[in-house]
Design a protein around this motif. Structure first.
Motif, PDB file in Angstrom:
ATOM      1  N   ILE A 297      -7.217   2.987   7.916  1.00 62.50           N
ATOM      2  CA  ILE A 297      -6.437   2.009   7.169  1.00 62.50           C
ATOM      3  C   ILE A 297      -6.891   0.598   7.535  1.00 62.50           C
ATOM      4  CG2 ILE A 297      -4.127   1.108   6.705  1.00 62.50           C
ATOM      5  CD1 ILE A 297      -3.013   3.865   7.407  1.00 62.50           C
ATOM      6  N   PRO A 298      -7.360  -0.191   6.553  1.00 68.33           N
ATOM      7  CA  PRO A 298      -7.781  -1.568   6.833  1.00 68.33           C
ATOM      8  C   PRO A 298      -6.570  -2.472   7.002  1.00 68.33           C
ATOM      9  CG  PRO A 298      -7.947  -1.127   4.488  1.00 68.33           C
ATOM     10  CD  PRO A 298      -7.505   0.161   5.129  1.00 68.33           C
ATOM     11  N   ARG A 299      -6.730  -3.515   7.807  1.00 69.57           N
ATOM     12  CA  ARG A 299      -5.653  -4.468   8.032  1.00 69.57           C
ATOM     13  C   ARG A 299      -6.186  -5.900   7.947  1.00 69.57           C
ATOM     14  NH1 ARG A 299      -1.307  -1.321   7.156  1.00 69.57           N
ATOM     15  NH2 ARG A 299      -1.052   0.338   8.691  1.00 69.57           N
ATOM     16  N   HIS A 300      -5.267  -6.823   7.693  1.00 69.66           N
ATOM     17  CA  HIS A 300      -5.606  -8.251   7.646  1.00 69.66           C
ATOM     18  C   HIS A 300      -6.360  -8.661   8.912  1.00 69.66           C
ATOM     19  CE1 HIS A 300      -5.134 -12.574   7.084  1.00 69.66           C
ATOM     20  NE2 HIS A 300      -4.604 -12.640   8.299  1.00 69.66           N
ATOM     21  N   TYR A 318      -4.007  -1.928   3.132  1.00 75.32           N
ATOM     22  CA  TYR A 318      -2.880  -1.012   3.248  1.00 75.32           C
ATOM     23  C   TYR A 318      -3.296   0.400   2.849  1.00 75.32           C
ATOM     24  CZ  TYR A 318       0.789  -4.572   3.714  1.00 75.32           C
ATOM     25  OH  TYR A 318       1.597  -5.583   4.169  1.00 75.32           O
ATOM     26  N   ALA A 319      -2.478   1.360   3.256  1.00 75.92           N
ATOM     27  CA  ALA A 319      -2.452   2.668   2.605  1.00 75.92           C
ATOM     28  C   ALA A 319      -1.508   2.517   1.420  1.00 75.92           C
ATOM     29  CB  ALA A 319      -1.948   3.737   3.576  1.00 75.92           C
ATOM     30  N   LYS A 325      -4.324   5.656  -1.845  1.00 73.78           N
ATOM     31  CA  LYS A 325      -5.637   5.427  -1.235  1.00 73.78           C
ATOM     32  C   LYS A 325      -5.526   4.304  -0.211  1.00 73.78           C
ATOM     33  CE  LYS A 325      -8.317   6.698  -5.375  1.00 73.78           C
ATOM     34  NZ  LYS A 325      -9.263   6.210  -6.410  1.00 73.78           N
ATOM     35  N   ASN A 326      -6.482   4.273   0.717  1.00 74.99           N
ATOM     36  CA  ASN A 326      -6.572   3.170   1.662  1.00 74.99           C
ATOM     37  C   ASN A 326      -7.457   2.086   1.042  1.00 74.99           C
ATOM     38  OD1 ASN A 326      -5.067   4.684   3.465  1.00 74.99           O
ATOM     39  ND2 ASN A 326      -6.848   5.511   4.520  1.00 74.99           N
ATOM     40  N   ILE A 327      -6.858   0.951   0.735  1.00 72.03           N
ATOM     41  CA  ILE A 327      -7.525  -0.080  -0.050  1.00 72.03           C
ATOM     42  C   ILE A 327      -7.272  -1.458   0.555  1.00 72.03           C
ATOM     43  CG2 ILE A 327      -7.578   1.156  -2.253  1.00 72.03           C
ATOM     44  CD1 ILE A 327      -4.921  -0.106  -2.975  1.00 72.03           C
ATOM     45  N   GLY A 328      -8.016  -2.441   0.070  1.00 74.89           N
ATOM     46  CA  GLY A 328      -7.821  -3.788   0.593  1.00 74.89           C
ATOM     47  C   GLY A 328      -8.537  -4.841  -0.221  1.00 74.89           C
ATOM     48  N   PHE A 329      -8.334  -6.081   0.194  1.00 74.48           N
ATOM     49  CA  PHE A 329      -9.090  -7.230  -0.287  1.00 74.48           C
ATOM     50  C   PHE A 329      -9.919  -7.754   0.880  1.00 74.48           C
ATOM     51  CE2 PHE A 329      -5.131  -8.319  -2.976  1.00 74.48           C
ATOM     52  CZ  PHE A 329      -5.535  -7.490  -4.002  1.00 74.48           C
TER      53      PHE A 329
END
Length: 369
Positions: A297-300, A318-319, A325-329
């Motif tokens: 899980i990616p985090r800020h 986030y998840a 899905k586990n996604i992010g910016f």
């Protein structure tokens, strides 16, 4: 949490079991029964949010329109009375002071809604840039509470208490002095979730009453109180930015992929020259969406890697409760911004595979006219 501010609904949050945290100097609930269930309730039924920590600034006077038009990047001249606009205030170098909503009541009366952590900074910025204008600036943040009711059932619930036909309040319009079970309020068809819904502005001493009435009439339609945790996952899934993550003094609206709200053809606004130059020179970096391929899980703040080196950083991750899905910016150099470009995210000490995808993780469900 001494010396932190409380909204008029602090006792109500404790009554409903809210887990209180420090958010931008405010004691606010991050969740009640759980982020995922609150997120899903808002997507499928309705959620009620206390957003009274947000700031409100009133602008009156014969130069009110000219002042606001110069202050923000979007074109305020397109607004009708009681229409709302999303926009940015920028520094001279193009970085963002804040993102905000502009409400036009008439040409000599505007109402700005700004972010909680930026209230003092924003108001000083406005005062500093107001000297040439015949206006009165008023920071009324401490006098105003704000509730948001969002989700597919939001209109049906609010309609039970309000004295106007909500179908007549169109997307990004507002109506003033409406009656919600005897309480005078400003109501706008706006929100921060990607769902249809309304934001309600009212006096602090009536906020608890209106909250409780909404919860009472909304019970049968699945209305739940929602905390800051789900507020963030909801806005993230529909690619709405958060100041301090996707926007900051060091990130311009163009780099954030929000150039639609920057009208470079306007006569002038603060930061225009810098943004024109950035666009003409070509962006060197931009915020992209990404999806994890490896499990994690990616985090800020996590590092983004490619070709054996760090190339950027995660702004939000986030998840996702909706897309599962586990996604992010992430902010990455422009050469890594094309769809399907392989990248890596450093999750703790592990380098995990990911790929660039569209930021539109979830389709917005606004009721537009």
């Amino acid at each position: 949490m001494q010396n932190l501010k409380k909204t008029a609904l602090f006792d109500t949050h404790e009554k409903y079991g809210g887990k209180i945290i420090d958010f931008s100097g405010w004691q606010l609930p991050v969740q009640y029964e759980g982020i995922t269930s609150e997120h899903e309730s808002t997507r499928n039924k309705a959620g009620l949010f206390d957003v009274s920590h947000m700031g409100e600034v009133e602008i009156k006077g014969k130069d009110a329109f000219k002042f606001v038009q110069n202050l923000v990047t979007n074109d305020v001249s397109v607004l009708e009375d009681n229409q709302v606009l999303y926009t940015f205030m920028c520094y001279e170098h193009g970085g963002v002071v804040d993102d905000l909503l502009v409400y036009r009541f008439d040409e000599e009366h505007f109402f700005l809604v700004i972010n909680a952590g930026n209230i003092d900074k924003d108001f000083e910025w406005m005062k500093m840039n107001s000297e040439e204008y015949d206006i009165e600036l008023m920071n009324i943040s401490d006098q105003v509470s704000q509730l948001a009711i969002q989700g597919p059932s939001a209109q049906e619930i609010l309609q039970k208490l309000i004295d106007v036909d909500l179908t007549q309040i169109h997307f990004f319009y507002c109506k003033r002095n409406v009656n919600i079970d005897g309480v005078s309020c400003l109501v706008s068809r706006t929100g921060y979730t990607g769902e249809d819904g309304f934001e309600i502005y009212l006096d602090n001493d009536r906020a608890e009453y209106v909250w409780e009435k909404l919860m009472e009439v909304g019970k049968e339609l699945g209305l739940k109180p929602v905390g800051l945790g789900a507020r963030d996952t909801l806005r993230f899934e529909v690619a709405l930015p958060l100041y301090g993550n996707e926007l900051s003094k060091d990130i311009t609206p163009l780099e954030a992929g929000l150039g639609f709200f920057v009208k470079l053809e306007k006569d002038d606004f603060i930061g225009k020259d810098a943004l024109i130059k950035q666009k003409s020179d070509g962006l060197k970096r931009k915020i992209v969406g990404f999806e994890m391929i490896d499990k994690g899980i990616p985090r800020h703040g996590y590092e983004v890697w490619a070709d054996g080196k760090q190339i950027g950083f995660v702004t939000t991750g986030y998840a996702s409760p909706t897309v599962k899905k586990n996604i992010g910016f992430a902010m990455v150099p422009i050469e890594y911004s094309k769809l399907d470009t392989p990248i890596e995210i450093k999750v703790r000490k592990r380098i995990l595979k990911a790929k660039v995808v569209s930021k539109r993780f979830y389709t917005k469900s606004y009721k537009k006219v």
